[in-house]
Write an enzyme that holds these catalytic residues in place. Structure first.
Site, PDB file in Angstrom:
ATOM      1  N   TYR A  69      -5.480   4.833   6.954  1.00 36.58           N
ATOM      2  CA  TYR A  69      -5.739   4.366   5.594  1.00 36.58           C
ATOM      3  C   TYR A  69      -5.982   5.492   4.594  1.00 36.58           C
ATOM      4  O   TYR A  69      -6.168   5.233   3.404  1.00 36.58           O
ATOM      5  CB  TYR A  69      -6.954   3.431   5.593  1.00 36.58           C
ATOM      6  CG  TYR A  69      -8.192   4.041   6.226  1.00 36.58           C
ATOM      7  CD1 TYR A  69      -9.066   4.828   5.477  1.00 36.58           C
ATOM      8  CD2 TYR A  69      -8.483   3.842   7.572  1.00 36.58           C
ATOM      9  CE1 TYR A  69     -10.189   5.400   6.057  1.00 36.58           C
ATOM     10  CE2 TYR A  69      -9.607   4.400   8.158  1.00 36.58           C
ATOM     11  CZ  TYR A  69     -10.456   5.179   7.392  1.00 36.58           C
ATOM     12  OH  TYR A  69     -11.567   5.750   7.973  1.00 36.58           O
ATOM     13  N   GLY A  70      -5.995   6.749   5.053  1.00 41.27           N
ATOM     14  CA  GLY A  70      -6.298   7.866   4.162  1.00 41.27           C
ATOM     15  C   GLY A  70      -5.231   8.938   4.190  1.00 41.27           C
ATOM     16  O   GLY A  70      -4.051   8.678   3.958  1.00 41.27           O
ATOM     17  N   THR A  71      -5.633  10.159   4.513  1.00 42.05           N
ATOM     18  CA  THR A  71      -4.718  11.297   4.430  1.00 42.05           C
ATOM     19  C   THR A  71      -3.669  11.314   5.533  1.00 42.05           C
ATOM     20  O   THR A  71      -2.729  12.111   5.477  1.00 42.05           O
ATOM     21  CB  THR A  71      -5.497  12.620   4.468  1.00 42.05           C
ATOM     22  OG1 THR A  71      -6.213  12.717   5.710  1.00 42.05           O
ATOM     23  CG2 THR A  71      -6.475  12.709   3.309  1.00 42.05           C
TER      24      THR A  71
ATOM     25  N   GLU B 226       1.013  -8.541 -13.885  1.00 45.35           N
ATOM     26  CA  GLU B 226       1.134  -8.963 -12.490  1.00 45.35           C
ATOM     27  C   GLU B 226      -0.125  -9.647 -11.954  1.00 45.35           C
ATOM     28  O   GLU B 226      -0.176 -10.016 -10.784  1.00 45.35           O
ATOM     29  CB  GLU B 226       1.484  -7.758 -11.610  1.00 45.35           C
ATOM     30  CG  GLU B 226       2.763  -7.036 -12.004  1.00 45.35           C
ATOM     31  CD  GLU B 226       4.016  -7.886 -11.825  1.00 45.35           C
ATOM     32  OE1 GLU B 226       3.918  -8.974 -11.212  1.00 45.35           O
ATOM     33  OE2 GLU B 226       5.087  -7.476 -12.289  1.00 45.35           O
TER      34      GLU B 226
END
Length: 287
Positions: free
Chosen positions: A15-17, A213
C-alpha cells in the site's frame, strides 16, 4: 522438497512505497501483479513524514487501497528487512473479482500516535494532493471523453490538452452506478481491455473532477492506472472508479450520447462499436 518450499508462491498486499512506480517497487520486480485495485477493510493509513506510510488495523469500515502481488516465499527476506519494525500477518484482501488472503505489513496502533492520518487510505492520492504537481495525466472512459459538459460548466479550457485515445489493459468498461435515470460508467479490473481519452490537466481540473465524480460523497474514488497511447506508456494516470459497484444498468440517452461522441472521436473503431453494442444490449435487457 526444501527447494520447492523456498519457491512456493504467496500473495502480498502492498500500500506504500512498494506499489508500482513508487520508490521501492524494484523489490517486487520479479513478482507478478495480480490486482492493481485491491483494498483492506479495517485499516488506517498514516504518513510517517519519512517518505513512506504505515498502516494499523482498526475495528472500523475504513479502507486502505493498494496492490496485490504473487511472490516467491524466498523473496520475503529482502522485504522483511525493508519493513523492519512492522508486523507481517495474513489478512483478507478485497478485489473487483473476489476475496483473497494475503500477507500485509502493519504496525500497532499505539506506535502511530504521532503520525498524520491519511483519511483517504490511498498513498498515491495522498501524495498527489500533498505535492500538488502543476500538471496531471487524467484518463477518462465515460462522459468525460466528451467536451459538452466541460463547456456547460465553463471548464473546457482546463481540458484542451488531449494526449489522445488510450488503451488500458486489465479492465473493462461497465455501468455499475445505478442512478434514478440510469447507469453510469465504471471500469472493473477483470483482465479485460478498455479504452478512454488521456488528458494532461492542471490542478484546477482535478478540483472540478473530484466534485463532478462525487468523490466526497463516496460515489467514485481516485485511482491510478498505466495506459498506452500510440505505443507510449503513461504511468499513474488519475482516473475515477466506482466505490460500491452494483449490477449493470443501461445509461440514459444523454449520457450514452456523450460516451458515443467521445469514443467516436478519439478511440478505435473496434472499441467504439463494442461499447455501443454493450450499451444497446443493456437497454434491451433492462426493459
Amino acid at each position: 522438497m526444501a527447494g520447492e518450499a523456498e519457491t512456493l508462491e504467496q500473495l502480498l498486499f502492498v500500500y506504500g512505497t512498494l506499489r508500482k512506480n513508487c520508490s521501492n517497487s524494484h523489490f517486487l520486480s520479479h513478482a507478478a501483479l495480480v490486482k492493481n485495485e485491491a483494498w483492506i477493510v479495517g485499516g488506517q493509513m498514516y504518513d510517517t513524514d519519512l517518505g513512506y506510510p504505515v498502516m494499523s488495523l482498526t475495528p472500523t469500515s475504513s479502507k486502505v487501497y493498494g496492490e496485490l502481488y504473487r511472490i516467491r516465499k524466498n523473496e520475503f527476506e529482502a522485504i522483511d528487512q525493508l519493513e523492519e519494525g512492522y508486523e507481517r500477518a495474513v489478512h483478507t484482501v478485497y478485489t473487483d473479482t473476489g476475496v483473497e488472503k494475503a500477507w500485509v505489513y502493519t504496525m500497532d496502533d499505539s506506535k502511530c500516535l504521532e503520525f498524520t492520518k491519511i483519511e483517504n487510505g490511498n498513498w498515491k492520492e495522498y501524495l498527489m494532493i500533498k505535492e500538488k504537481p502543476d500538471d496531471i495525466y487524467y484518463f477518462a472512459y465515460g462522459s468525460c471523453m466528451d467536451e459538452d459538459r466541460f463547456k456547460k460548466a465553463k471548464v473546457d479550457h482546463l481540458f484542451l490538452n488531449v494526449i489522445g485515445g488510450a488503451m488500458l489493459q486489465g479492465y473493462t468498461t461497465r455501468f455499475t452506478v445505478r442512478l434514478p435515470d440510469g447507469g453510469r460508467a465504471d471500469i472493473v479490473e477483470d483482465d479485460g481491455v478498455t479504452e478512454g481519452v488521456l488528458y494532461k490537466v492542471p490542478q484546477d481540473a482535478v478540483t472540478y473532477l473530484y466534485k463532478r465524480e462525487g468523490v466526497f460523497e463516496n460515489l467514485y474514488r481516485p485511482a491510478f492506472v498505466d495506459v498506452n497511447v500510440n505505443g507510449r506508456s503513461y504511468h499513474d494516470c488519475l482516473t475515477f472508479i466506482v466505490v460500491d459497484k452494483k449490477n449493470e444498468l443501461a445509461p440514459p440517452d444523454h449520457y450514452r450520447a456523450e460516451i458515443e461522441r467521445g469514443a467516436e472521436r478519439y478511440l478505435t473503431r473496434e472499441f467504439f462499436l463494442k461499447i455501443v453494442e454493450h450499451m444497446s444490449n443493456l437497454k434491451i435487457n433492462n426493459i
